[in-house]
Each structure stands twice: as C-alpha cells, then as structure tokens.
Enzyme design. Structure first.
Site, mmCIF file in Angstrom:
data_model
loop_
_atom_site.group_PDB
_atom_site.id
_atom_site.type_symbol
_atom_site.label_atom_id
_atom_site.label_comp_id
_atom_site.label_asym_id
_atom_site.label_seq_id
_atom_site.Cartn_x
_atom_site.Cartn_y
_atom_site.Cartn_z
ATOM 1 N N ASP A 103 0.874 -1.168 0.000
ATOM 2 C CA ASP A 103 0.000 0.000 0.000
ATOM 3 C C ASP A 103 0.919 1.227 0.000
ATOM 4 O O ASP A 103 2.061 1.157 0.464
ATOM 5 C CB ASP A 103 -0.876 -0.058 1.258
ATOM 6 C CG ASP A 103 -1.548 1.262 1.541
ATOM 7 O OD1 ASP A 103 -2.192 1.801 0.618
ATOM 8 O OD2 ASP A 103 -1.415 1.759 2.674
ATOM 9 N N ASP A 147 0.017 5.003 0.838
ATOM 10 C CA ASP A 147 -0.137 6.004 1.897
ATOM 11 C C ASP A 147 -0.317 5.351 3.260
ATOM 12 O O ASP A 147 -1.234 4.558 3.465
ATOM 13 C CB ASP A 147 -1.332 6.909 1.582
ATOM 14 C CG ASP A 147 -1.152 7.597 0.234
ATOM 15 O OD1 ASP A 147 -0.011 7.999 -0.077
ATOM 16 O OD2 ASP A 147 -2.156 7.703 -0.508
ATOM 17 N N ASP A 187 1.161 9.274 5.542
ATOM 18 C CA ASP A 187 -0.064 9.656 4.844
ATOM 19 C C ASP A 187 -0.298 11.163 4.911
ATOM 20 O O ASP A 187 -0.416 11.735 5.994
ATOM 21 C CB ASP A 187 -1.257 8.911 5.454
ATOM 22 C CG ASP A 187 -2.510 9.072 4.603
ATOM 23 O OD1 ASP A 187 -2.374 9.505 3.433
ATOM 24 O OD2 ASP A 187 -3.602 8.757 5.096
ATOM 25 N N TYR A 246 -4.815 13.010 0.205
ATOM 26 C CA TYR A 246 -4.971 13.566 -1.147
ATOM 27 C C TYR A 246 -3.777 14.419 -1.545
ATOM 28 O O TYR A 246 -3.920 15.513 -2.081
ATOM 29 C CB TYR A 246 -6.279 14.366 -1.242
ATOM 30 C CG TYR A 246 -7.467 13.595 -0.711
ATOM 31 C CD1 TYR A 246 -7.822 12.378 -1.284
ATOM 32 C CD2 TYR A 246 -8.204 14.064 0.370
ATOM 33 C CE1 TYR A 246 -8.896 11.653 -0.787
ATOM 34 C CE2 TYR A 246 -9.277 13.345 0.867
ATOM 35 C CZ TYR A 246 -9.622 12.143 0.290
ATOM 36 O OH TYR A 246 -10.670 11.418 0.772
ATOM 37 N N THR A 293 -2.526 1.137 -4.758
ATOM 38 C CA THR A 293 -2.958 2.324 -4.009
ATOM 39 C C THR A 293 -4.299 2.874 -4.477
ATOM 40 O O THR A 293 -4.550 3.004 -5.676
ATOM 41 C CB THR A 293 -1.851 3.416 -4.084
ATOM 42 O OG1 THR A 293 -2.293 4.582 -3.394
ATOM 43 C CG2 THR A 293 -1.492 3.775 -5.524
ATOM 44 N N ASN A 294 -5.183 3.141 -3.517
ATOM 45 C CA ASN A 294 -6.448 3.832 -3.792
ATOM 46 C C ASN A 294 -6.156 5.326 -3.881
ATOM 47 O O ASN A 294 -5.584 5.897 -2.949
ATOM 48 C CB ASN A 294 -7.440 3.627 -2.627
ATOM 49 C CG ASN A 294 -8.067 2.242 -2.623
ATOM 50 O OD1 ASN A 294 -7.868 1.449 -3.543
ATOM 51 N ND2 ASN A 294 -8.832 1.959 -1.581
ATOM 52 N N GLN A 295 -6.545 5.971 -4.971
ATOM 53 C CA GLN A 295 -6.361 7.428 -5.089
ATOM 54 C C GLN A 295 -7.690 8.076 -5.449
ATOM 55 O O GLN A 295 -7.871 8.623 -6.544
ATOM 56 C CB GLN A 295 -5.256 7.743 -6.123
ATOM 57 C CG GLN A 295 -3.861 7.298 -5.697
ATOM 58 C CD GLN A 295 -3.380 7.985 -4.407
ATOM 59 O OE1 GLN A 295 -3.763 9.118 -4.114
ATOM 60 N NE2 GLN A 295 -2.551 7.287 -3.615
ATOM 61 N N CYS A 306 -6.095 2.912 -8.233
ATOM 62 C CA CYS A 306 -7.524 3.067 -8.521
ATOM 63 C C CYS A 306 -7.884 4.531 -8.368
ATOM 64 O O CYS A 306 -7.767 5.092 -7.288
ATOM 65 C CB CYS A 306 -8.373 2.212 -7.591
ATOM 66 S SG CYS A 306 -10.119 2.692 -7.630
ATOM 67 N N HIS A 340 -10.888 5.762 -8.715
ATOM 68 C CA HIS A 340 -12.331 5.907 -8.488
ATOM 69 C C HIS A 340 -12.641 6.254 -7.039
ATOM 70 O O HIS A 340 -11.804 6.099 -6.153
ATOM 71 C CB HIS A 340 -13.050 4.613 -8.889
ATOM 72 C CG HIS A 340 -12.683 4.141 -10.263
ATOM 73 N ND1 HIS A 340 -11.996 2.963 -10.492
ATOM 74 C CD2 HIS A 340 -12.863 4.713 -11.469
ATOM 75 C CE1 HIS A 340 -11.792 2.820 -11.800
ATOM 76 N NE2 HIS A 340 -12.301 3.872 -12.414
ATOM 77 N N CYS A 356 -11.791 -2.319 -8.446
ATOM 78 C CA CYS A 356 -10.353 -2.099 -8.269
ATOM 79 C C CYS A 356 -10.063 -1.399 -6.942
ATOM 80 O O CYS A 356 -9.036 -1.663 -6.312
ATOM 81 C CB CYS A 356 -9.727 -1.354 -9.443
ATOM 82 S SG CYS A 356 -10.688 -0.095 -10.271
HETATM 83 MG MG LIG Z 1 -2.942 3.128 3.529
HETATM 84 ZN ZN LIG Z 2 -11.413 1.577 -9.133
#
Ligand SMILES: [Mg+2]
Ligand SMILES: [Zn+2]
Length: 553
Positions: free
Chosen positions: A372, A374, A380, A383, A414-416, A449, A451, A459
């Site tokens: 992962d 952040d 972290d 954003y 990573t989720n963004q 990702c 979204h 994702c």
């Molecule tokens: Mg994290």
């Molecule tokens: Zn996604």
C-alpha cells in the site's frame, strides 16, 4: 418415597457454522439461497453464523471497469434472510479460489461449502447439526449425501447420468462441511485448480494427509441436473488438464489414492492414434495404412458411442433422437478434446511426453510483495498532490532493496480517490508517485484506482482487481503475492484476490482491523519476515512461476 433428583442432560452446544457459496451468478443461486433461508431453525440447529457468497463472475482485468458486472445483490435474492450475508468478489478465478476467499471471510469453526446449483431440502440444517455433533475431534470434514433426481418416465441421458455420478463421488464440495482448523492446516483449496473438477479431491487428500478423518454424514442435499447444450460433454474434457495436475501433485497412483475410476484416457489416446494413422496414410498415399487407421478409428468410435448410448433413452422414448444426435456428434469430438487438454495440462507443469509433470506443493512461496502507498511506504498526507510533501517511512528503502536483492518482485497498490473527488489531478498523483520511486527505488508494478467509493468499482481496495492485475503483470498467481498495508481494505483486497496479507498498523488503524488481520507486524521489516522473506528466512524457491491461465488452458 424419595426419588433421586433428575438431572436434565445438558444439550451439547451446537456447532457454529458459516455457509460458503461460490457463485458465477447462475439463476440457481437464488433457489439455493431461498432453500437455505427456508430451513427450520431450532436451538439444536441454529441459523448459520454467516452466509458468505463468493461472487466469482469474471472481471476483465484489461477491460473498462464500466463493463464489469455490478456487485451481486444477494439481499434482493433472499429478502429477510435469518442470517447475515457477506459478499466477496473473487474475479473469476474458479471455485477453489472463490471458496478460499469465502471461508477466510468467516470465523466459525465449521465451514459448510454448498454449490449454487443445489437445493437444500427441509431438514437439511438439522441434518448438518447432527452430522457435526457426531463428528469426533479427529474428523476434518463431513460430506452430505447428494441426490440427483432423474426423470422416471424414460431412461436417463448421458448428461443426466454423469450428474448422477455425483451421488457416489467422494468428497464432493457440492455439500461438504470442513473444520476450519483443517482448512487452515493445509491452506485451503489449491488455487491452481481452475474449475470444479479435481479441486475437492485434492483438498480431501491433503486434509487426510494432515491427519484428519473425512466422513460421510446423513444429511441429504438435492442436486438437480442443470440444463445443458450439445457440447457440454466435450467441454467437461477440460478436466483432463486437472488430471495432469493431480498426477503432478500426488504421483502416478493418484487415481487409486483419490478413489476415482480409471477414466477413458487410454481409449481416447488409441482413438486419436487411429485417426492419425488414417490421416498419415492418406497423406503418404499408403492406402493400406490409411484403411487400417480408418477401420480402427471407426471401431473405437462405434464402441465409444455404443457405451454412451446403451444406458440412455431407447428409440421411441422422449428425446431419444436428440440424444442420439448429441452422442454421435460428441463421441467423435471427445477423444481429441481429452487428449489435447491432457497434453496442455502436462506441458503447463513442465512435463513432456515420457516425463511426467511436477508441481510444487500448495501453498506456493511468496514471490512478490505489493505495498500500500499512503500510511505504509510513505507517511499519509491525505490527497497529496505535492511531491515535496512526500516523506518515506523509515527503513522502507532498506526493506525494498533487500527484497530486490533476493529476487522478490515489489509493487504498489494504491487507492487514489482524490482523483475522482476532484481534489488532485492524475498528473499530480503521477508526480508524487515519481518522487516516491526516486526515493524508494524502482517498483516492478504500480496499480492505482482513481475511483471513489460511490463508483463501486472492483479495483478500489478492498476490491481484488489491483492485486489480480499486479499478479498478472508479474506473471505470477495471486497466491504467490503478498499485500502489506495499514488498514482493513488492504487486507480485504488481498483476501478477495487470494494473496497473503500483513497489516502494519499506524495510529489511524482501527482496533477491529488489527484484530481481524491475518498477520500483524510492527514495521515493514517485520512484515517481510512474517512472509518468510526476511534476512533470516530461506531464499525463496527458484524456478519458473506458474503462468496464470496456463493450467486453465
Ligand atoms: Mg494506507
Ligand atoms: Zn477503481
């Protein structure tokens, strides 16, 4: 007259059960779920603790997320069900992988695997409770008794008879309750089995090898014959590729050990050989050779068709002409399909003709670690779109370099959602990623990702897609990958995808997330040590990784 005080026998505490149902979204899923919801619940046979539906509909990893199927709406299939439902998405990796994600999403000491094409008759839940109550501490699994209803007014078709074969199948997972401890001991199903074919026998053999007994219970489950088209008997020949994997895992005597029939492979090889002789003779203009081959092929074909037609509908019985057409057509095709799949399966595991395939035992060693971003690799900054705000976690560079030195692949998942929320641009995130790579060294794969939670994409962690994509890019099975992250969503993504996972908590990590994590480490160095990749650990097994899809062929 005095009577001795009567001691009421205390009823034994009923076993706690999770029901796990892998599904590819067949309409029969609703029928199965409603038959479970309709079960009478008593104190001796309480409702399942949870019902986990493993939604194994395929997610095209290279395709547009908009084309992915929407999450299964299980609640609408069984409104008011007397148990909680959990849905995990497994992305189309087959029933073995789907069941693994399912049982790992539950905590009950017993896991009842039920397929999405069975109907649970009245009393099934009571029967299950009795079967589990009767199971001694050395019993690792108790199988249900499958009943396949066949039409009474005519003789059964080939497909009906082959479905009825489930009634005698050992360890069929269409209704099989496993002790969680036994599943943990052998790391569940071997996810190299891509279809519902030998995966259940392989699991049973390994559970038995670990010292457990497997028993047949008394509960009864109805397994209706699914509608089928002309080609079904040709398609199921793909299972011969799994026979090659069974041979590679359990040795040349695997059929004996797994208590399964001899199969018709030698016949099919002879049939293909005869056809080759006929074709070769024709090409070489050797008429006698071609005639001999053609005669042998015709005899073998006729015998195969006869064996399949004889127990089926007689001329005049309902559906007989359809069945005869189907049997003649497929009896010609099956030998070639069976031999082709067996060869593909053997080659997939490094075997060649005359030298059998070999396969390392399950579970496979970790060959890639996906981090992962952040809160795991960098501190972290919510954003973050500014490379100058990147502060890498102490020691991260050293841990990554040590993995690289040992040949372990490294990646980022990573989720963004800041991109979907309009807080940062994709370009800003890319600039931050570039700074991270400058400070931590090159990563073999980056998965991101963009979204938001409302997009309900597969994702965004805990969805499995980024982990599946990373594995595919690295030429590994998901089970050869591990995810290291700081929150439950990281663990969930790994579990759905079939990867290992280690949680490295930060002050923002919730207590429940720590409690539920499969492994917990104080830092990145300890995390890779728990995965067997630390400085003290063994060097990971060398050798070619299994290409995803190779086994599936
Ligand atoms: Mg994290
Ligand atoms: Zn996604």
């Amino acid at each position: 007259m005095t009577t001795a005080p009567r001691h009421r026998a205390t009823a034994p505490t009923p076993a706690r059960v999770a029901v796990v149902l892998p599904s590819i979204g067949r309409p029969s899923l609703g029928v199965t779920l409603r038959s479970l919801a309709g079960q009478e619940v008593t104190s001796a046979a309480p409702a399942p603790e949870v019902v986990v539906v493993a939604d194994d509909r395929r997610l095209d990893l290279d395709g547009d997320p908009a084309t992915w199927p929407a999450p299964l709406d299980v609640a609408s299939l069984v409104p008011g069900a007397p148990w909680p439902v959990v849905v995990v998405r497994t992305g189309g990796r087959g029933p073995a992988a789907a069941r693994n994600a399912g049982w790992r999403a539950a905590t009950a000491p017993w896991v009842a695997f039920v397929d999405d094409d069975v109907v649970l008759p009245a009393g099934w839940l009571q029967g299950l409770a009795r079967d589990l109550a009767a199971a001694g501490p050395d019993v690792g699994a108790v199988q249900g008794r499958l009943e396949v209803p066949l039409p009474a007014h005519r003789r059964p078709t080939d497909w009906e008879r082959s479905t009825r074969g489930l009634e005698d199948a050992r360890w069929a997972t269409a209704d099989m309750a496993y002790r969680r401890e036994a599943l943990e001991a052998v790391h569940g199903f071997d996810e190299r089995f891509p279809r519902a074919y030998r995966e259940d026998a392989d699991l049973a053999l390994r559970v038995r090898g670990a010292g457990w007994r497997l028993e047949r219970g008394d509960r009864v489950t109805t397994h209706p014959v699914r509608p089928a088209d002309d080609a079904v008997s040709v398609r199921v020949q793909a299972g011969t590729a799994d026979d090659a994997l069974m041979r590679a895992l359990h040795g040349p005597r695997w059929r004996e050990i797994a208590e399964t029939g001899r199969g018709r492979l030698p016949w099919h090889v002879a049939t293909v050989g005869a056809a080759a002789l006929a074709a070769g003779g024709g090409l070489l203009r050797r008429r006698s050779l071609a005639a001999a081959g053609a005669t042998a092929w015709l005899a073998l074909f006729a015998e195969f068709a006869r064996v399949r037609l004889q127990p089926g509908p007689r001329p005049g019985e309902e559906g007989w002409s359809e069945e005869w057409r189907r049997m003649l057509l497929t009896s010609a095709q099956i030998p070639f399909a069976a031999v082709r799949h067996r060869v593909v399966g053997t080659l997939a595991h490094g075997g060649v003709l005359g030298r059998p395939a070999t396969a390392p035992p399950w579970p496979l060693p970790v060959a890639a670690v996906l981090f992962d971003r952040d809160g795991t690799l960098v501190h972290d900054v919510p954003y973050n779109g500014d490379p100058d705000q990147v502060r890498v976690v102490d020691g991260a560079r050293e841990v990554l370099d040590a993995l690289r030195t040992r040949g372990v692949r490294v990646g980022v998942v990573t989720n963004q959602s800041g991109i979907a929320r309009g807080i940062v641009t994709a370009e800003q995130v890319a600039a931050v990623n570039a700074r991270i790579e400058a400070e931590l060294g090159p990563f073999d794969t980056w998965q991101q990702c963009p979204h938001g939670p409302e997009d309900a994409c597969a994702c965004r962690k805990p969805g499995p897609v980024m982990v599946l994509r990373a594995a595919a890019e690295l030429g590994l099975l998901p089970a050869q990958c591990a995810v290291v992250g700081d929150i439950g969503a990281d663990m969930g993504a790994a579990a759905s995808a079939g990867a290992c996972a280690v949680l490295v908590p930060t002050p923002v990590t919730r207590e429940a997330e720590v409690a539920e994590a499969p492994l917990v480490a104080a830092g990145l160095a300890e995390a890779v040590e728990l995965l067997g990749l630390g400085a003290e650990g063994d060097v990971p097994r060398a050798g070619a990784p299994v290409e995803p899809g190779e086994v599936a062929a």
